[in-house]
Enzyme design. Structure first.
Site, PDB file in Angstrom:
ATOM      1  N   GLU A   1      -8.164  33.254 -10.367  1.00 50.65           N
ATOM      2  CA  GLU A   1      -8.948  32.327  -9.548  1.00 50.65           C
ATOM      3  C   GLU A   1     -10.432  32.426  -9.875  1.00 50.65           C
ATOM      4  O   GLU A   1     -11.149  31.412  -9.828  1.00 50.65           O
ATOM      5  CB  GLU A   1      -8.707  32.624  -8.068  1.00 50.65           C
ATOM      6  CG  GLU A   1      -7.251  32.508  -7.632  1.00 50.65           C
ATOM      7  CD  GLU A   1      -6.657  31.133  -7.931  1.00 50.65           C
ATOM      8  OE1 GLU A   1      -7.423  30.145  -7.951  1.00 50.65           O
ATOM      9  OE2 GLU A   1      -5.432  31.047  -8.151  1.00 50.65           O
TER      10      GLU A   1
ATOM     11  N   PRO B   1       2.401   4.900   1.206  1.00 47.63           N
ATOM     12  CA  PRO B   1       2.894   5.319   2.527  1.00 47.63           C
ATOM     13  C   PRO B   1       1.805   5.978   3.348  1.00 47.63           C
ATOM     14  O   PRO B   1       1.020   6.778   2.848  1.00 47.63           O
ATOM     15  CB  PRO B   1       4.013   6.319   2.177  1.00 47.63           C
ATOM     16  CG  PRO B   1       4.428   5.975   0.783  1.00 47.63           C
ATOM     17  CD  PRO B   1       3.193   5.481   0.098  1.00 47.63           C
ATOM     18  N   GLY B   2       1.752   5.615   4.634  1.00 52.10           N
ATOM     19  CA  GLY B   2       0.797   6.223   5.540  1.00 52.10           C
ATOM     20  C   GLY B   2      -0.561   5.580   5.594  1.00 52.10           C
ATOM     21  O   GLY B   2      -1.452   6.082   6.286  1.00 52.10           O
TER      22      GLY B   2
ATOM     23  N   GLY C   1       0.818  -1.203   0.000  1.00 55.42           N
ATOM     24  CA  GLY C   1       0.000   0.000   0.000  1.00 55.42           C
ATOM     25  C   GLY C   1       0.848   1.248   0.000  1.00 55.42           C
ATOM     26  O   GLY C   1       2.069   1.203   0.183  1.00 55.42           O
TER      27      GLY C   1
ATOM     28  N   HIS D   1     -11.073  30.132 -12.833  1.00 54.75           N
ATOM     29  CA  HIS D   1     -11.216  28.726 -12.446  1.00 54.75           C
ATOM     30  C   HIS D   1     -12.611  28.452 -11.906  1.00 54.75           C
ATOM     31  O   HIS D   1     -13.276  27.477 -12.309  1.00 54.75           O
ATOM     32  CB  HIS D   1     -10.176  28.382 -11.362  1.00 54.75           C
ATOM     33  CG  HIS D   1      -8.777  28.251 -11.885  1.00 54.75           C
ATOM     34  ND1 HIS D   1      -8.449  27.476 -12.977  1.00 54.75           N
ATOM     35  CD2 HIS D   1      -7.600  28.785 -11.444  1.00 54.75           C
ATOM     36  CE1 HIS D   1      -7.138  27.532 -13.187  1.00 54.75           C
ATOM     37  NE2 HIS D   1      -6.608  28.341 -12.284  1.00 54.75           N
TER      38      HIS D   1
END
Length: 604
Positions: A434, A213-214, A211, A437
């Site tokens: 922004e 990391p973490g 899996g 977007h």
């Protein structure tokens, strides 16, 4: 009466301090003697120079020894200081005229003879010095744990969780129900092996957790040991790797010997790819130690008796690099995929990590989980901690929705940079970027809802950001959804061009992501009507398997997809220019807008 007796470690520490003080004192004494010696300059003379000075009356005193003559030279003037001299007599020991010259030219008969040392004393000095060195070496070895400490270099040093250690159970694991169900069988193997052996079943020798990391692979391994109630030996793959060839193999033998002595037991090796990489993949020479360690691990996994109840758990996030002989059945019989948690799993993980955190009554962990797609367990634990720190910094008694949302933005984009000074024209450009977007995303279907728009800089490079909140996890994406994602990414730079006449260099990240999506649509997903349902990208380091003509067609298709997305996004921004200006002006005024503000400005 001493109520707090000294422990063994304290007494040993004091003994070490005493030894250190002794060594420092001897060193200072030797240094002082050397400085005193160096402070008195001595003039080395040849035997011929000494006889000439002696004949000229330049020698005021002399002490004749078997190997050298030492004394003082006569000063050149009454105010000058006397200078010491030294003359080697090697080869001139039988000079019969020396005594005559000393009697004739040394004033007041200031000369003497040094007695020659006896042979016994000559041999005793080196012998005593050698014995002292041996004694000091023995003392150092004894202080460091004896000769066993040197031999312990080749022994494994795992962290052992015994019966007195705090246990981790499956109740501490959330978001991985399928993985827990599969690992419960391993617990049953360790608890009641006879139930499976009676039907001819064989206990698996190894279980490989794969899996990102973490995701909680180490936590799952500790939970297996905690549920089974057996000794748990935990190491990292790098603990076996040393500079000296053969040490890693010796540590593998030592580890399995200790585990079998305490069977039933569980061995966990984290980051298995550190010693389990495919042999020969990196050439020869410096990989001899790793290859020998891997070979010994393969032998031990074949050699130990699994019926005794020793199971090897290992974790890696790079299973493609492991040696095929290591992951075959009979060694690692099972491979359990510990994937990133889904929406329900993230909510469960947040509940586990927020048990000790006072939460606000109106907080919905479901909404927080929906805002964190792709987060793993470690990320969610960090999020809860960041939210708690923010609440404490703001003087609150409970952690609420604003703290969690600010924590998410901090983890994704970095901390706020409100002290970063921007020129008014730069602030206006960021606001239009922004706003572009957000406006394109709100105007197209199959896009994630916009949760927040801000022109407050975050991190090292982000001058503004648009935060999306997916309503649920999405595992498949249609061609329309991917094309609209490219449109949203290009909306920022197009809004700058439409409103301000030209674009800026603040669109690097947007262009990179848009190009990547368009390239994968052509190379991986077969979404090009020109190239057809074919996959052109290779796995790993595989060479390109198509011609230059096909490569040119791929470039043209990627450019076509990006160009069509630009046309569609430009049309939206030009048709809704008034909404774009209104949104940019409100951003300049308030700097941050949430979903409710966007609904008010743009309409649903």
């Amino acid at each position: 009466m001493n109520r707090f007796p000294l422990s063994h470690h304290t007494r040993r520490g004091r003994r070490n301090l005493t030894l250190l003080a002794t060594v420092v004192a001897l060193g200072l004494a030797a240094t002082f003697g050397l400085l005193v010696y160096l402070d008195d300059p001595v003039q080395d003379l040849s035997y011929g120079q000494f006889r000439r000075k002696l004949a000229e009356g330049g020698v005021s005193s002399a002490r004749v020894g078997p190997a050298a003559i030492q004394g003082l030279l006569a000063p050149a003037s009454p105010e000058a200081a006397a200078v010491s001299y030294r003359v080697s007599r090697l080869g001139m020991e039988h000079d019969e005229d020396l005594i005559r010259l000393l009697e004739a030219h040394v004033p007041n008969g200031d000369y003497d003879a040094e007695p020659a040392p006896s042979p016994v004393w000559t041999m005793a000095v080196p012998t005593v010095m050698f014995l002292m060195m041996v004694a000091v070496l023995a003392l150092v070895v004894a202080r460091s744990g004896g000769m066993g400490s040197a031999l312990a270099f080749s022994k494994s040093r795992p962290r052992v969780y015994g019966a007195d250690e705090p246990r981790v159970t499956f109740e501490s694991v959330a978001g991985h129900d399928e993985v827990v169900a599969e690992l419960r069988e391993v617990v049953d193997f360790l608890r009641t092996p006879g139930k499976f052996q009676s039907l001819g079943g064989r206990i698996p020798k190894g279980v490989l957790l794969v899996g990102a990391p973490g995701t909680g692979k180490t936590l799952l391994a500790r939970a297996v040991a905690g549920e089974a109630g057996v000794p748990f030996f935990s190491l990292s793959g790098s603990d076996f790797v040393e500079l000296f060839v053969g040490v890693g193999a010796a540590r593998v033998r030592s580890l399995f010997a200790r585990a079998q002595a305490k069977a039933p037991s569980l061995i966990f090796i984290d980051e298995l790819d550190a010693i389990g990489k495919a042999r020969g993949a990196g050439g020869s020479g410096g990989h001899d130690e790793r290859d020998q360690t891997l070979n010994q691990l393969l032998v031990e996994m074949d050699g130990f008796d699994a019926d005794r109840g020793v199971i090897l758990l290992a974790a890696t996030n790079r299973p493609e690099t492991l040696d095929p002989a290591l992951v075959r059945p009979g060694r690692f019989d099972r491979q359990v995929v510990v994937d990133r948690p889904d929406l329900v799993g993230r909510e469960q993980i947040l509940k586990v990590h927020s048990r000790v955190v006072p939460l606000a009554d109106d907080l919905s962990l479901r909404q927080i989980a929906a805002m964190t797609p792709g987060f793993v367990g470690a990320d969610l634990a960090n999020l809860v901690n960041e939210a708690a720190l923010l609440a404490a910094r703001r003087g609150k008694d409970h952690v609420g929705q604003p703290e969690f949302e600010d924590g998410i933005e901090r983890l994704i984009a970095g901390p706020e940079k409100r002290q970063r000074l921007l020129r008014p024209d730069e602030k206006q450009r960021i606001a239009y970027h922004e706003a572009g977007h957000a406006l394109v995303a709100r105007s197209l279907p199959q896009t994630d809802p916009v949760h927040k728009v801000s022109i407050v800089g975050r991190g090292a490079a982000a001058l503004g950001y648009t935060l999306y909140r997916p309503e649920d996890d999405r595992f498949l994406h249609t061609r329309t959804a991917l094309e609209h994602a490219v449109c949203c990414l290009l909306g920022g730079t197009l809004a700058e061009e439409i409103a301000l006449g030209e674009a800026s260099d603040g669109c690097t990240s947007d262009l990179s992501r848009a190009t990547e999506i368009a390239s994968r649509m052509v190379l991986d997903f077969g979404m090009s009507p020109v190239l057809g349902r074919l996959r052109y990208s290779g796995d790993g380091d595989a060479a390109r398997g198509y011609s230059e003509r096909t490569a040119r067609e791929i470039d043209l298709e990627v450019r076509r997809i990006v160009g069509e997305a630009m046309t569609k996004a430009r049309a939206i921004l030009e048709d809704r220019r008034e909404a774009l200006d209104r949104l940019a002006d409100r951003l300049i005024e308030r700097e941050t807008l949430n979903a409710a503000d966007l609904d008010e400005l743009l309409g649903r």
